[in-house]
Design an enzyme around this catalytic site. Sequence first.
Site, short mmCIF file in Angstrom:
data_model
loop_
_atom_site.label_atom_id
_atom_site.label_comp_id
_atom_site.label_asym_id
_atom_site.label_seq_id
_atom_site.Cartn_x
_atom_site.Cartn_y
_atom_site.Cartn_z
N ARG A 246 0.79 -1.23 0.00
CA ARG A 246 0.00 0.00 0.00
C ARG A 246 0.82 1.28 0.00
O ARG A 246 0.25 2.37 0.09
CB ARG A 246 -1.02 0.01 1.14
CG ARG A 246 -1.94 -1.18 1.08
CD ARG A 246 -3.23 -0.99 1.78
NE ARG A 246 -3.12 -0.73 3.21
CZ ARG A 246 -4.16 -0.63 4.00
NH1 ARG A 246 -5.37 -0.77 3.52
NH2 ARG A 246 -4.00 -0.40 5.28
N ASP A 247 2.11 1.21 -0.11
CA ASP A 247 2.95 2.41 -0.29
C ASP A 247 4.22 1.99 -1.02
O ASP A 247 5.32 2.44 -0.69
CB ASP A 247 3.28 3.05 1.05
CG ASP A 247 3.76 4.50 0.90
OD1 ASP A 247 3.46 5.12 -0.14
OD2 ASP A 247 4.44 5.00 1.80
N LEU A 248 4.06 1.14 -2.02
CA LEU A 248 5.20 0.60 -2.75
C LEU A 248 5.65 1.61 -3.80
O LEU A 248 4.91 1.94 -4.71
CB LEU A 248 4.83 -0.72 -3.40
CG LEU A 248 5.97 -1.58 -3.89
CD1 LEU A 248 6.93 -1.91 -2.75
CD2 LEU A 248 5.45 -2.86 -4.49
#
Length: 88
Positions: free
Chosen positions: A14-16
């Site tokens: 979710r924050d790649l």
Amino acid sequence: MEHLHKLNPPLIHRDLKSLNLLLQYTYDQNRINIKIADFELAQVQADNGEQLTGVFGTFLWMAPEVFQNVPYMIKADVYSYAVKQTVL
């Protein structure tokens, strides 16, 4: 990313983004190891295939479905990773 998504159940970062990838050059084997960092927002996808909701991640790298707060799955990670940072 493929490793995370193939876990059972899959793990969605979710924050790649490129800023969350750490590179390590190994001199003895002359290769580069890549480590994923910042699992603060990571979420396990439900076994029943239920999609996640919620606006999580860094705004500039956010997949449209995450930004619109509609259900999303592991494809949101693929989108975030593919976004190129540009300098204005």
